[in-house]
Enzyme design. Structure first.
Site, PDB file in Angstrom:
ATOM      1  CD  GLU A   1      -2.932   1.173   2.293  1.00 41.84           C
ATOM      2  OE1 GLU A   1      -2.820   0.364   3.225  1.00 41.84           O
ATOM      3  OE2 GLU A   1      -3.801   2.031   2.255  1.00 41.84           O
TER       4      GLU A   1
ATOM      5  CB  ALA B   1       0.548  -2.321  11.632  1.00 38.93           C
ATOM      6  CG  MET B   2       0.141  -3.231   4.877  1.00 36.41           C
ATOM      7  SD  MET B   2      -0.906  -1.842   4.365  1.00 36.41           S
ATOM      8  CE  MET B   2      -2.017  -2.686   3.246  1.00 36.41           C
TER       9      MET B   2
ATOM     10  CG  ASN C   1       0.023  -6.805   3.888  1.00 35.48           C
ATOM     11  OD1 ASN C   1      -0.040  -5.926   3.052  1.00 35.48           O
ATOM     12  ND2 ASN C   1       0.932  -6.801   4.861  1.00 35.48           N
TER      13      ASN C   1
ATOM     14  CD  GLU D   1      -3.096  -1.948  10.464  1.00 39.23           C
ATOM     15  OE1 GLU D   1      -3.700  -2.092   9.389  1.00 39.23           O
ATOM     16  OE2 GLU D   1      -2.628  -0.850  10.849  1.00 39.23           O
TER      17      GLU D   1
ATOM     18  CD  GLU E   1      -6.391   3.253   6.565  1.00 41.20           C
ATOM     19  OE1 GLU E   1      -6.609   3.092   7.787  1.00 41.20           O
ATOM     20  OE2 GLU E   1      -5.715   2.450   5.880  1.00 41.20           O
TER      21      GLU E   1
HETATM   22  N1  BES Z   1      -3.260   0.818   5.725  1.00 38.80           N
HETATM   23  C1  BES Z   1      -2.514   1.453   6.749  1.00 38.80           C
HETATM   24  C2  BES Z   1      -1.032   1.334   6.560  1.00 38.80           C
HETATM   25  C3  BES Z   1      -0.457   2.217   5.492  1.00 38.80           C
HETATM   26  C4  BES Z   1      -0.395   3.562   5.655  1.00 38.80           C
HETATM   27  C5  BES Z   1       0.070   1.715   4.342  1.00 38.80           C
HETATM   28  C6  BES Z   1       0.173   4.366   4.668  1.00 38.80           C
HETATM   29  C7  BES Z   1       0.611   2.508   3.353  1.00 38.80           C
HETATM   30  C8  BES Z   1       0.681   3.846   3.524  1.00 38.80           C
HETATM   31  C9  BES Z   1      -2.845   0.862   8.105  1.00 38.80           C
HETATM   32  O1  BES Z   1      -4.086   0.286   8.204  1.00 38.80           O
HETATM   33  C10 BES Z   1      -2.828   1.995   9.077  1.00 38.80           C
HETATM   34  O2  BES Z   1      -3.676   2.835   8.982  1.00 38.80           O
HETATM   35  N2  BES Z   1      -1.865   2.035   9.987  1.00 38.80           N
HETATM   36  C11 BES Z   1      -1.680   3.095  10.921  1.00 38.80           C
HETATM   37  C12 BES Z   1      -2.076   2.721  12.311  1.00 38.80           C
HETATM   38  C13 BES Z   1      -3.520   2.821  12.620  1.00 38.80           C
HETATM   39  C14 BES Z   1      -3.792   2.372  14.028  1.00 38.80           C
HETATM   40  C15 BES Z   1      -4.098   4.186  12.406  1.00 38.80           C
HETATM   41  C16 BES Z   1      -0.200   3.407  10.921  1.00 38.80           C
HETATM   42  O3  BES Z   1       0.555   2.625  10.338  1.00 38.80           O
HETATM   43  O4  BES Z   1       0.185   4.410  11.483  1.00 38.80           O
HETATM   44 ZN    ZN Z   2      -5.690   1.582   8.453  1.00 39.97          ZN
END
Ligand code: BES
Ligand code: ZN
Length: 849
Positions: A121, A254-255, A257, A290, A312
């Protein structure tokens, strides 16, 4: 600057892809510098496909390409390839070579401590193979991995595994951004979950050898999340296996997948000795977040990246509901509002302001913002408040029924709510399109037994919102009697007009209003009500958020007066928090929050809002003076509070214990202003958990008595990279403004300052950027140091560099000298010949014209 003008992508230009992708089969032959990826992709042209196909691809070495078994020679560019294709279904086969070892951008396939992992992503899959790398192309993936590693993982369910070989199949169609692969010498911390329909799911948390002892908490959080999503949203997990992998080098937290979440090790590894209570809470929330994406994001995904808030905003809203249920709802709400005001409000009021659903971008990675995430979550919260909890639940059921397996838009989402509730959401939709923080003024009046609350939405045009329209603003309001009893319980006042009044009849006496309870909308509320009113709410409000907010309002007003005129701290504020602190019936975590002050950058925002130029040194001085005043005013209570909130039972990272530790540590910090360092040193020495140890160290550093503690901490934790991140960061955070840049600079020379690791880089430079008075020091040393390091990091890791540029977003608030210093730095970075697209976009927007 880069020579090619950066391309802008517009929401209005959306066009569907010309082909269906019915299946994808990938084979990886892993090699650190020459991994081979073979793809076999079944395409079905749509009627208007037009005989040519474009596939994204970046930094790929094309070895061979075939269509239906016959070699083809596509046209290659920096962005991908174009190829003539049949107008009937066909099989595309390609082989490419990539270099994971030298991929320091941490996007696509890369290596971290000898293990392979991926981050796709938003647009990283195109660095793995040629593919229509867009979220509206969903397909079924089969993955084969060949490599000499004991652990070989991908999405979905395992099909076969043998020495040096594994095959995975994911039955759920997904966009390429959810693809993942991991290979390495990892150990599994196993678990299991039985779903509500009785299926057993194998759970694993994969970590590097040595980290086994930091898995139990994350595993429990995963099980709690799975259970909660079944109980509250009716959502069951849909594969036989769910894996989480911890990786040290990761740009984000985190991601999600599919079936193979990849986590920054800081966002999943936890133990009492090495993690603070804040870490535990964040880890629990990220694991939930996640996991929740499995339905909100994966099963139903986004049509295009403009719709990012669809997954999101909703998933942040869901994880905050989860945390409220697991812990304290009041404390979670207050923390979320502190975060929103600290990060989203400045973004929405400065040069980076954009709607929750942006309409254009150059680099999508720059739009994973506080606005998309946190304001996006607030918008969902407002929707729920407006339609009610039951209607919200029905609408979500309809959403999952109607759109499962699809790539959707905000229009789809709102239509579901309109169909499920019968409500017209035309005006509500402005929350997605109109940038900027709405300002609402409230006034009250009392005439002949009628109490009237009048609200005005301030619709002043701004650069980003030239023609603002009134929003739908749910204002949860309750009324108190002058004796402090709730006389009219909370109700939602629905503000839809620019100016609107609400009348309450039949009240025996003039009530005291409590408006915007629970922070029911992400607005700035300007009240013409007095400080006596705030003091009354601080003493009596039945809404915990507004009670806290009243204290915060008094603190803010007093600090602003101190900054402007050197006045003394407001005794009404000090008396008010004294009463709250002494109320043993209140949750300790809540009382600790009552002691916290508005951040110095929040105060700068408030001054800027009032048309003044914030002076960081004066803000620092006033904040210090207020801390001293708190300490003096509460002096007789503090030792007792400290003693009463010590914990004798064995450590648990739950809300109750962490609340007690947080109040004890807030108390310790104030006591540090009254006493010599013995108490903090004793806590540091005796601590059996990181919360206590770090809090002790922080006070010692502020008392300038931390030298030996700092050393012993380093000796104790030298081998633990996550703890050492704290060691690096804390020294910058606790430095006096004059010493912040030099402290950070010294730390960048430390042998363990591995600047290519985003966590370590952020520990030092992120702490520099968030130390308001230090970063904005009149010498400009803070600006210079940050710019130096952004320049160094950009060629390697544009994503992390670009995100950290936001430290400069508020630059136009400050005086001419500081603006000149900052613009020199911005220009110095922008002048670099090969500056990344990510950083170029950020700095160009921040710099303005
Ligand atoms: N999908 C995102 C991770 C992501 C963010 C991938 C930007 C590529 C580019 C993931 O679900 C996410 O939102 N992660 C957050 C934490 C969450 C608790 C808000 C992060 O990584 O900060
Ligand atoms: Zn997210």
């Amino acid at each position: 600057m880069r020579d090619a003008a950066p391309q802008t992508i517009y929401l209005s230009d959306y066009k569907p892809f010309g082909f269906e992708v019915t299946s994808v089969s990938l084979t990886f032959d892993l090699d650190p510098t020459a991994t081979r990826v073979k793809s076999r992709i079944a395409f079905v042209p749509k009627p208007d496909a037009g005989g040519r196909m474009f596939l994204h691809g970046e930094k790929l070495k094309l070895i061979s390409a075939q269509i239906d078994g016959a070699p083809v020679t596509p046209d290659l560019s920096d962005e991908g390839l174009t190829c003539a294709v049949p107008d009937a279904p066909f099989i595309w086969e390609a082989e490419v070579e990539i270099d994971p070892q030298n991929n320091l951008a941490l996007e696509g396939l890369y290596m971290s401590n000898g293990m392979y992992c991926t981050q796709c992503e938003a647009e990283g899959f195109r660095k793995i193979t040629y593919y229509p790398d867009r979220p509206d192309v969903m397909s079924i993936f089969t993955v084969t991995i060949n490599g000499p590693h004991p652990v070989l993982l991908s999405n979905g369910n395992p099909v076969s595994a043998a020495d040096g070989h594994a095959e995975w199949h994911d039955p759920w169609p997904k966009p390429a951004y959810l693809f993942a692969l991991v290979a390495g010498e990892l150990v599994a911390h196993p678990g299991s979950f039985t779903t509500k329909s009785g299926r057993t799911v194998d759970l694993n948390l994969y970590v590097r050898p040595g980290d086994e002892g930091k898995c139990a908490f994350g595993m429990q959080a995963l099980k709690d999340s799975m259970k909660w999503d079944e109980d509250v949203y009716g959502r069951e997990y849909d594969l036989d296996i769910f894996n989480i992998v911890a990786v040290d080098d990761f740009n984000m937290g985190a991601m999600e997948n599919k079936g193979l979440n990849i986590f920054n090790s800081a966002a999943v590894l936890a133990s009492p000795e090495t993690s603070t209570d804040t870490n535990f809470e964040r880890i629990e929330a990220i694991i939930a977040h996640e996991y929740f994406h499995n339905w909100t994001g994966n099963r139903i995904t986004c049509r295009d990246w403009f719709q990012l808030c669809l997954k999101e905003g909703l998933t942040v809203f869901r994880d905050s509901q989860f945390t409220s249920d697991m812990r304290s709802a009041a404390v979670k709400r207050i923390s979320d509002v502190i975060e929103l005001r600290g990060r989203q409000f400045p973004e929405d009021q400065g040069p980076l302001s954009h709607p929750v659903r942006p309409e254009s971008f150059q680099e999508i990675n720059n739009f994973y913002t506080a606005t998309v995430y946190d304001k996006g979550a607030e918008v969902i919260g407002m929707l729920r408040r407006l339609v009610g909890a039951d209607a919200y639940a029905n609408a979500l059921d309809l959403y999952f029924d109607r759109h499962d397996g699809q790539a959707c838009t905000i229009e789809d989402w709102l239509k579901v709510f309109e169909d499920a509730t019968g409500r017209d959401l035309t005006q509500f939709k402005r929350w997605y399109s109109q940038a900027g923080t709405p300002r609402v003024t409230v006034k009250d009046a009392w005439y002949a037994g009628n109490y009237i609350l009048s609200f005005t939405q301030n619709l002043k045009p701004s650069a980003t919102t030239p023609d603002p329209q009134p929003q739908v603003i749910p204002i949860v309001t309750g009324l108190l009697s002058p004796s402090g009893k709730e006389s009219v319980p909370s109700q939602v006042l629905e503000l839809t007009e620019a100016t609107q009044s609400f009348t309450f009849e039949g009240l025996p006496e003039r009530p005291v209003p409590s408006v915007l309870r629970g922070f029911s909308a992400p607005v700035v509320l300007e009240s013409e009500l007095s400080e006596d009113h705030a003091a009354f709410l601080l003493a009596h409000d039945t809404d915990p958020f507004n009670r806290w907010e009243a204290g915060r309002g008094l603190a803010r007003a007093s600090l602003l007066a101190m900054i402007r005129g050197g006045t003394d701290p407001d005794p009404k504020y000090l008396d008010g928090i004294r009463a709250v602190l002494g109320d043993a019936g209140l949750d300790p975590a809540y009382r600790a929050l009552m002691l916290s002050l508005p951040s110095q950058s929040d105060l700068a925002t408030a001054l800027h809002d009032a048309g003044e130029t914030p002076d960081p040194a004066a803000i620092w001085a006033a904040s210090e003076a207020m801390r001293e005043a708190q300490a003096q005013h509460l002096a007789d209570l503090l030792p007792g509070l400290y003693a009463d909130h010590q914990i004798t039972e064995s450590f648990a990272p739950d809300a109750s214990q962490s609340g007690r530790r947080s109040l004890a540590n807030a108390t310790l910090s104030l006591l540090g202003r009254l006493e010599s360092p013995e108490r903090a040193q004793a806590q540091f020495d005796a601590a059996d958990n990181m919360t206590q140890q770090l809090a002790g160290l922080a006070v010692l550093l502020r008392q300038k008595a931390g030298k030996s503690a700092l050393q012993s901490f380093e000796t104790q934790w030298k081998e633990d990279r996550l703890v050492m991140d704290k060691w690096f960061g804390l020294q910058v955070m606790q430095a006096e403004p004059d010493a912040v840049a030099s402290t950070a600079a010294t730390l960048t020379g430390h042998a363990d300052f591995n600047w290519k690791n985003p966590n370590r880089f952020r520990a030092v430079l992120g702490a520099l950027a968030t130390h308001h008075a230090g970063f904005h020091h009149a010498s400009g040393a803070g600006y210079r140091l940050l710019a130096d390091w952004l320049i160094k990091l950009d060629p390697l890791n544009p994503q992390t560099t670009a995100r950290m540029c936001s430290a400069f977003q508020t630059w136009k608030r400050y005086d001419a000298d500081r603006q000149a210093l900052i613009s020199t730095e911005l220009d110095r970075i922008l002048a670099l010949p090969d500056l990344s697209r990510d950083t170029t976009e950020m700095l160009t927007r921040i710099r303005g014209s």
